[in-house]
Design a protein around this motif. Structure first.
Motif, mmCIF file in Angstrom:
data_model
loop_
_atom_site.group_PDB
_atom_site.id
_atom_site.type_symbol
_atom_site.label_atom_id
_atom_site.label_comp_id
_atom_site.label_asym_id
_atom_site.label_seq_id
_atom_site.Cartn_x
_atom_site.Cartn_y
_atom_site.Cartn_z
ATOM 1 N N ALA A 83 27.558 64.660 -32.744
ATOM 2 C CA ALA A 83 26.807 63.559 -33.263
ATOM 3 C C ALA A 83 25.599 63.198 -32.025
ATOM 4 C CB ALA A 83 27.873 62.316 -32.956
ATOM 5 N N GLU A 84 26.008 63.694 -30.954
ATOM 6 C CA GLU A 84 25.189 63.255 -29.749
ATOM 7 C C GLU A 84 23.891 64.190 -30.016
ATOM 8 O OE1 GLU A 84 27.659 62.215 -25.751
ATOM 9 O OE2 GLU A 84 27.523 64.387 -26.640
ATOM 10 N N LEU A 85 24.104 65.519 -30.267
ATOM 11 C CA LEU A 85 22.793 66.408 -30.617
ATOM 12 C C LEU A 85 21.998 65.655 -31.771
ATOM 13 C CD1 LEU A 85 24.651 69.722 -30.330
ATOM 14 C CD2 LEU A 85 22.833 69.051 -28.876
ATOM 15 N N ALA A 86 22.483 65.301 -32.954
ATOM 16 C CA ALA A 86 21.848 64.782 -33.770
ATOM 17 C C ALA A 86 20.836 63.618 -33.254
ATOM 18 C CB ALA A 86 22.691 64.243 -35.015
ATOM 19 N N ALA A 87 21.593 62.649 -32.738
ATOM 20 C CA ALA A 87 21.107 61.364 -31.854
ATOM 21 C C ALA A 87 19.761 61.872 -31.278
ATOM 22 C CB ALA A 87 21.900 60.552 -31.298
ATOM 23 N N ASP A 88 20.125 62.801 -29.965
ATOM 24 C CA ASP A 88 19.200 63.155 -29.250
ATOM 25 C C ASP A 88 18.044 63.833 -29.615
ATOM 26 O OD1 ASP A 88 20.723 62.013 -27.333
ATOM 27 O OD2 ASP A 88 21.686 63.725 -26.332
ATOM 28 N N ALA A 89 18.179 64.786 -30.723
ATOM 29 C CA ALA A 89 17.275 65.414 -31.287
ATOM 30 C C ALA A 89 16.393 64.761 -32.561
ATOM 31 C CB ALA A 89 17.877 66.736 -31.913
ATOM 32 N N ASP A 90 16.996 63.532 -32.964
ATOM 33 C CA ASP A 90 16.298 62.708 -33.701
ATOM 34 C C ASP A 90 16.192 63.247 -35.101
ATOM 35 O OD1 ASP A 90 15.405 60.228 -34.761
ATOM 36 O OD2 ASP A 90 13.184 60.749 -34.148
ATOM 37 N N LEU A 91 17.430 63.903 -35.460
ATOM 38 C CA LEU A 91 17.391 64.742 -36.681
ATOM 39 C C LEU A 91 18.606 64.308 -37.393
ATOM 40 C CD1 LEU A 91 16.686 68.281 -35.402
ATOM 41 C CD2 LEU A 91 15.322 66.971 -36.804
#
Length: 136
Positions: A83-91
């Motif tokens: 979830a953090e990766l999706a938010a930080d990558a804006d994907l």
């Protein structure tokens, strides 16, 4: 070639979604039209922890797409949840899951799956242990 001036309506056939968003890339273009993560079909939980495997030969692969490299860079600093990766990558989350499947297949990342609630110790037992420790 004429450029759009700020505040002017976009010209027909313009490649811009709006004046400040830049070119629009559809999610299926980032994943090559795939909706499943890798040949194994691994499903990544939102709270699964992803960390970079520093010794992986594919981590510095130049054939990886920019989205793959973004996820690798985000994991390079610290272990993060899906979830953090999706938010930080804006994907979108679905795109991140497919891209992580690619990176997992290449051996670039490792995934620690969360412990199922059924395998966690009972709260009553933990309270008894705390009370026992306090009694010492």
């Amino acid at each position: 070639m004429t450029e759009n001036t700020p505040g002017a309506p976009p010209q027909p056939g313009s490649q811009w979604y709006d004046q400040e968003a830049g070119p629009l890339v559809r999610p299926y273009a980032m994943t090559g039209g795939r909706t499943q993560s890798g040949p194994t079909g691994v499903h990544f939980d939102l709270i699964a922890l992803v960390s970079l495997d520093e010794g992986a030969p594919g981590a510095d692969d130049t054939s990886l797409g920019p989205e793959h490299r973004t996820l690798i860079e985000l994991c390079r600093t610290e272990t993060q949840s899906v979830a953090e990766l999706a938010a930080d990558a804006d994907l979108p989350l679905g795109v991140v899951r497919v891209l992580l499947g690619d990176l997992l297949d290449l051996g670039c990342v490792t995934v620690s799956r969360p412990v199922p609630p059924a395998q966690l110790p009972d709260e009553r037992i933990l309270r008894e242990v705390i009370e026992g420790l306090r009694a010492l």
